[in-house]
Design an enzyme around this catalytic site. Structure first.
Site, PDB file in Angstrom:
ATOM      1  N   SER A 187     -55.356  39.394  89.263  1.00 53.73           N
ATOM      2  CA  SER A 187     -55.505  39.839  87.876  1.00 53.73           C
ATOM      3  C   SER A 187     -56.911  39.537  87.391  1.00 53.73           C
ATOM      4  O   SER A 187     -57.557  38.584  87.859  1.00 53.73           O
ATOM      5  CB  SER A 187     -54.498  39.127  86.976  1.00 53.73           C
ATOM      6  OG  SER A 187     -54.761  39.365  85.597  1.00 53.73           O
ATOM      7  N   TYR A 200     -49.727  31.812  83.802  1.00 56.21           N
ATOM      8  CA  TYR A 200     -49.890  33.065  84.557  1.00 56.21           C
ATOM      9  C   TYR A 200     -51.292  33.167  85.141  1.00 56.21           C
ATOM     10  O   TYR A 200     -51.467  33.457  86.338  1.00 56.21           O
ATOM     11  CB  TYR A 200     -49.617  34.251  83.625  1.00 56.21           C
ATOM     12  CG  TYR A 200     -49.944  35.603  84.194  1.00 56.21           C
ATOM     13  CD1 TYR A 200     -49.022  36.296  84.970  1.00 56.21           C
ATOM     14  CD2 TYR A 200     -51.172  36.218  83.920  1.00 56.21           C
ATOM     15  CE1 TYR A 200     -49.321  37.551  85.472  1.00 56.21           C
ATOM     16  CE2 TYR A 200     -51.469  37.472  84.423  1.00 56.21           C
ATOM     17  CZ  TYR A 200     -50.539  38.141  85.197  1.00 56.21           C
ATOM     18  OH  TYR A 200     -50.837  39.387  85.683  1.00 56.21           O
TER      19      TYR A 200
END
Length: 296
Positions: A187, A200
């Protein structure tokens, strides 16, 4: 929709109450494929296992891999993702290449070592090979302070987002031959951080290090390991984890000033999976992130 999206495009504010998110409840629906894409049998004869392949980026990757000739197996969460799973299977059946076997969907919680072993065993039993592993399943939770992150939540996020990469890779590698590959979903948050997605973002940073380290381990076996680090993407993970007002701002943080559709991310996986395209690429991260400069 899709290629017609302009800078500044925003999705309507919306939220879902639990994870995993449900794609069929989103409005507008995420776009999994670009009708202008021209397949060229890049993955003919390959068998691909994709975690979290029922929706979002995983669904788009499943679609594009199938379009390129691969046989696809994907995981999903039983009960919560049944409708998305059924829609994805229907899509894949409709475009299955000649010579490819029927796609299968495998219900599991990828955060469990034993579950990952069972998934790999099922794929081997069904198809007799695994050539491409895409570690994609993930979950995230919005919070503005580290004090919100309990031990149980931290363990849950790490089990789903990074433990599963270790487990799936370890069991799949027993059956992967020279020319096979692993692709991990990282990400933009791994590089820029995200103050409201602390746990996350931490797992995504771990995925980058995992990708680089495992790639070096597997060079002698002729197996490539790479990652894709998307920026903001219109997937069920967003409304299932973010406040509705944040959905209305999704994409405003990147230079292109909009979120991507899943089909804009999936070709990066096709590129990395194809030995015709990426035979000299391992230990790297592709960045379809809307123009953010990460220097990594």
């Amino acid at each position: 929709m899709g290629s017609q999206l302009e800078p500044g495009y925003r999705f309507p504010a919306q939220a879902q109450e639990e994870q995993p998110g449900k794609e069929y409840l989103m409005h507008p629906l995420p776009q999994s494929f670009n009708p202008n894409y021209k397949p060229s049998s890049k993955l003919q004869g390959k068998v691909a296992l994709i975690t979290g392949g029922d929706s979002g980026i995983g669904r788009a990757v499943s679609y594009y891999f199938t379009l390129e000739g691969a046989t696809v197996a994907f995981t999903y969460v039983k009960g919560q993702e049944d409708e998305d799973k059924d829609q994805t299977l229907k899509m894949l059946y409709g475009i299955k290449a000649q010579g490819a076997k029927d796609p299968i969907a495998l219900p599991t919680d990828v955060g469990s070592e034993e579950n990952c072993k069972q998934v790999v065993d099922q794929v081997l039993s069904e198809y007799g090979q695994i050539d491409i592993l895409v570690n994609n399943a993930a979950e995230q939770y919005y919070s503005t302070t580290i004090e919100d992150i309990t031990q149980s939540r931290l363990e849950r996020v790490f089990k789903t987002n990074i433990f599963s990469h270790f487990f799936m890779s370890r069991f799949a590698l027993r059956h992967m031959k020279e020319g096979s590959c692993i692709i991990n979903t990282a990400s933009l948050a791994a590089y820029q951080g995200n103050q409201t997605l602390l746990d996350y973002s931490s797992t995504k940073g771990a995925i980058v290090a995992f990708t680089r380290s495992l790639s070096q381990q597997l060079i002698s076996r002729g197996i490539r390991v790479n990652a894709v680090a998307p920026g903001p993407v219109w997937t069920p993970l967003q409304p299932a984890s973010m406040p509705a007002e944040k959905i209305a701002e999704l994409g405003s943080e990147v230079p292109l000033d909009r979120a991507a559709e899943p089909y804009e991310i999936a070709p990066s996986y096709v590129f990395l999976a194809s030995n015709d395209c990426a035979s000299y690429i391992t230990g790297q991260v592709v960045h379809p992130n809307g123009g953010s400069i990460v220097n990594a």
